[in-house]
Design a protein around this motif. Structure first.
Motif, PDB file in Angstrom:
ATOM      1  N   ARG A  26       0.860  -1.194   0.000  1.00  9.63           N
ATOM      2  CA  ARG A  26       0.000   0.000   0.000  1.00  9.63           C
ATOM      3  C   ARG A  26       0.882   1.225   0.000  1.00  9.63           C
ATOM      4  O   ARG A  26       2.011   1.184   0.496  1.00  9.63           O
ATOM      5  CB  ARG A  26      -0.897   0.020   1.235  1.00  9.63           C
ATOM      6  N   MET A  27       0.365   2.314  -0.526  1.00 12.58           N
ATOM      7  CA  MET A  27       1.108   3.567  -0.567  1.00 12.58           C
ATOM      8  C   MET A  27       1.425   4.008   0.862  1.00 12.58           C
ATOM      9  O   MET A  27       0.556   4.019   1.723  1.00 12.58           O
ATOM     10  CB  MET A  27       0.265   4.636  -1.279  1.00 12.58           C
ATOM     11  N   GLY A  28       2.690   4.308   1.119  1.00  8.47           N
ATOM     12  CA  GLY A  28       3.101   4.767   2.438  1.00  8.47           C
ATOM     13  C   GLY A  28       3.478   3.661   3.398  1.00  8.47           C
ATOM     14  O   GLY A  28       3.886   3.937   4.524  1.00  8.47           O
ATOM     15  N   GLN A  29       3.354   2.406   2.995  1.00  5.27           N
ATOM     16  CA  GLN A  29       3.733   1.294   3.869  1.00  5.27           C
ATOM     17  C   GLN A  29       5.250   1.308   4.087  1.00  5.27           C
ATOM     18  O   GLN A  29       6.019   1.676   3.195  1.00  5.27           O
ATOM     19  CB  GLN A  29       3.297  -0.021   3.217  1.00  5.27           C
ATOM     20  N   LYS A  30       5.687   0.889   5.262  1.00  2.32           N
ATOM     21  CA  LYS A  30       7.101   0.974   5.633  1.00  2.32           C
ATOM     22  C   LYS A  30       8.016   0.233   4.667  1.00  2.32           C
ATOM     23  O   LYS A  30       9.061   0.730   4.289  1.00  2.32           O
ATOM     24  CB  LYS A  30       7.318   0.425   7.046  1.00  2.32           C
ATOM     25  N   GLU A  49      -2.355  -1.470  -3.443  1.00  2.00           N
ATOM     26  CA  GLU A  49      -3.779  -1.489  -3.133  1.00  2.00           C
ATOM     27  C   GLU A  49      -4.243  -0.141  -2.586  1.00  2.00           C
ATOM     28  O   GLU A  49      -3.479   0.593  -1.977  1.00  2.00           O
ATOM     29  CB  GLU A  49      -4.080  -2.534  -2.058  1.00  2.00           C
ATOM     30  N   ASN A  50      -5.534   0.128  -2.761  1.00  2.00           N
ATOM     31  CA  ASN A  50      -6.237   1.254  -2.135  1.00  2.00           C
ATOM     32  C   ASN A  50      -5.501   2.582  -2.268  1.00  2.00           C
ATOM     33  O   ASN A  50      -5.318   3.297  -1.291  1.00  2.00           O
ATOM     34  CB  ASN A  50      -6.495   0.959  -0.652  1.00  2.00           C
ATOM     35  N   MET A  51      -5.100   2.920  -3.456  1.00  4.13           N
ATOM     36  CA  MET A  51      -4.414   4.193  -3.663  1.00  4.13           C
ATOM     37  C   MET A  51      -5.387   5.349  -3.528  1.00  4.13           C
ATOM     38  O   MET A  51      -6.539   5.235  -3.924  1.00  4.13           O
ATOM     39  CB  MET A  51      -3.797   4.239  -5.064  1.00  4.13           C
ATOM     40  N   GLY A  52      -4.894   6.421  -2.998  1.00  4.08           N
ATOM     41  CA  GLY A  52      -5.672   7.650  -2.993  1.00  4.08           C
ATOM     42  C   GLY A  52      -5.404   8.380  -4.306  1.00  4.08           C
ATOM     43  O   GLY A  52      -5.007   7.774  -5.296  1.00  4.08           O
ATOM     44  N   GLU A  53      -5.572   9.686  -4.297  1.00  2.62           N
ATOM     45  CA  GLU A  53      -5.317  10.448  -5.524  1.00  2.62           C
ATOM     46  C   GLU A  53      -3.880  10.934  -5.613  1.00  2.62           C
ATOM     47  O   GLU A  53      -3.465  11.447  -6.633  1.00  2.62           O
ATOM     48  CB  GLU A  53      -6.300  11.615  -5.630  1.00  2.62           C
ATOM     49  N   GLY A  54      -3.107  10.736  -4.545  1.00  2.00           N
ATOM     50  CA  GLY A  54      -1.707  11.145  -4.565  1.00  2.00           C
ATOM     51  C   GLY A  54      -0.798   9.956  -4.802  1.00  2.00           C
ATOM     52  O   GLY A  54      -1.052   8.861  -4.320  1.00  2.00           O
ATOM     53  N   ILE A  55       0.268  10.185  -5.571  1.00  2.00           N
ATOM     54  CA  ILE A  55       1.236   9.136  -5.842  1.00  2.00           C
ATOM     55  C   ILE A  55       2.592   9.615  -5.361  1.00  2.00           C
ATOM     56  O   ILE A  55       3.006  10.739  -5.650  1.00  2.00           O
ATOM     57  CB  ILE A  55       1.264   8.783  -7.339  1.00  2.00           C
ATOM     58  N   ASP A  56       3.286   8.780  -4.608  1.00  2.00           N
ATOM     59  CA  ASP A  56       4.592   9.106  -4.052  1.00  2.00           C
ATOM     60  C   ASP A  56       5.567   9.471  -5.172  1.00  2.00           C
ATOM     61  O   ASP A  56       5.668   8.768  -6.181  1.00  2.00           O
ATOM     62  CB  ASP A  56       5.106   7.899  -3.271  1.00  2.00           C
ATOM     63  N   ALA A  57       6.289  10.564  -5.006  1.00  2.00           N
ATOM     64  CA  ALA A  57       7.224  11.039  -6.025  1.00  2.00           C
ATOM     65  C   ALA A  57       8.341  10.038  -6.308  1.00  2.00           C
ATOM     66  O   ALA A  57       8.886  10.016  -7.414  1.00  2.00           O
ATOM     67  CB  ALA A  57       7.820  12.373  -5.602  1.00  2.00           C
ATOM     68  N   VAL A  58       8.664   9.193  -5.344  1.00  2.00           N
ATOM     69  CA  VAL A  58       9.709   8.192  -5.535  1.00  2.00           C
ATOM     70  C   VAL A  58       9.319   7.203  -6.640  1.00  2.00           C
ATOM     71  O   VAL A  58      10.173   6.678  -7.350  1.00  2.00           O
ATOM     72  CB  VAL A  58       9.972   7.444  -4.203  1.00  2.00           C
ATOM     73  N   LEU A  59       8.020   6.972  -6.808  1.00  2.00           N
ATOM     74  CA  LEU A  59       7.546   6.006  -7.803  1.00  2.00           C
ATOM     75  C   LEU A  59       7.457   6.582  -9.209  1.00  2.00           C
ATOM     76  O   LEU A  59       7.256   5.838 -10.165  1.00  2.00           O
ATOM     77  CB  LEU A  59       6.176   5.466  -7.393  1.00  2.00           C
ATOM     78  N   GLN A  60       7.603   7.879  -9.358  1.00  2.00           N
ATOM     79  CA  GLN A  60       7.456   8.516 -10.662  1.00  2.00           C
ATOM     80  C   GLN A  60       8.362   7.891 -11.744  1.00  2.00           C
ATOM     81  O   GLN A  60       7.881   7.621 -12.840  1.00  2.00           O
ATOM     82  CB  GLN A  60       7.690  10.031 -10.544  1.00  2.00           C
ATOM     83  N   GLN A  94      -4.187   0.014  -7.791  1.00  2.00           N
ATOM     84  CA  GLN A  94      -5.626  -0.162  -7.644  1.00  2.00           C
ATOM     85  C   GLN A  94      -6.179   0.911  -6.725  1.00  2.00           C
ATOM     86  O   GLN A  94      -5.589   1.225  -5.693  1.00  2.00           O
ATOM     87  CB  GLN A  94      -5.904  -1.558  -7.082  1.00  2.00           C
ATOM     88  N   THR A  95      -7.305   1.489  -7.134  1.00  2.00           N
ATOM     89  CA  THR A  95      -7.989   2.460  -6.293  1.00  2.00           C
ATOM     90  C   THR A  95      -9.452   2.074  -6.143  1.00  2.00           C
ATOM     91  O   THR A  95     -10.058   1.540  -7.073  1.00  2.00           O
ATOM     92  CB  THR A  95      -7.871   3.886  -6.864  1.00  2.00           C
ATOM     93  N   LYS A  96      -9.998   2.336  -4.962  1.00  2.00           N
ATOM     94  CA  LYS A  96     -11.425   2.107  -4.720  1.00  2.00           C
ATOM     95  C   LYS A  96     -12.253   3.311  -5.149  1.00  2.00           C
ATOM     96  O   LYS A  96     -13.473   3.230  -5.212  1.00  2.00           O
ATOM     97  CB  LYS A  96     -11.680   1.853  -3.234  1.00  2.00           C
TER      98      LYS A  96
END
Length: 158
Positions: A26-30, A49-60, A94-96
């Motif tokens: 999940r986004m932000g998981q350790k 799983e369960n992404m919000g509308e923000g994506i971590d810049a590291v994944l760009q 994936q986003t809900k």
């Protein structure tokens, strides 16, 4: 990028990628970056799983597939590390959210798959379940015909 409010797409992805060493995070998981490092290097699939509308810049760089050449190897920069990039690596997000708003560059660099169920689609699914219970022979025949039709479409495209 899978838009999946009813969580049907996530079940499909898990079945489809179970042989490809699917890693789920999940986004932000350790341990998210560790999972990415190992999966990119070894060619495993990753599902966020369960992404919000923000994506971590590291994944760009991963989403944009910004690879670098170091000799004969393809590398990708993830944070401050350069990791060997396996061509078998796959990323699923994936986003809900039923109507997410992602930046245009994310939408341009991803394939959007919308698993939102429509009323007609839900009706077809429920009808198929009733047919499976009452007439399993018809359900098998339908599945075989659908598979055959898809094979014919592939042959026509070739």
């Amino acid at each position: 990028l899978i838009i999946d409010p009813q969580m049907q797409g996530i079940v499909w992805i898990r079945k489809k990628e179970e042989d490809n060493k699917l890693q789920i995070t999940r986004m932000g998981q350790k341990k998210m970056l560790q999972i990415f490092e190992l999966s990119i290097d070894h060619g495993a699939s990753v599902l966020i799983e369960n992404m919000g509308e923000g994506i971590d810049a590291v994944l760009q760089p991963v989403i944009a597939r910004n690879t670098l050449r170091r000799g004969s190897k393809k590398m990708i920069k993830l944070g401050d590390k350069e990791i060997n990039y396996s061509p078998n690596f796959r990323l699923f997000m994936q986003t809900k959210l039923s109507n997410p708003h992602y930046p245009p560059e994310i939408q341009a660099e991803c394939t959007l798959i919308n698993f939102t169920v429509t009323e007609a689609g839900l009706e077809d699914q429920l009808l198929f379940l009733v047919v499976v219970l009452e007439r399993p022979d018809l359900a098998r025949t339908k599945s075989q015909l659908i598979q055959q039709q898809n094979e014919f479409k592939v042959k026509l495209a070739e």
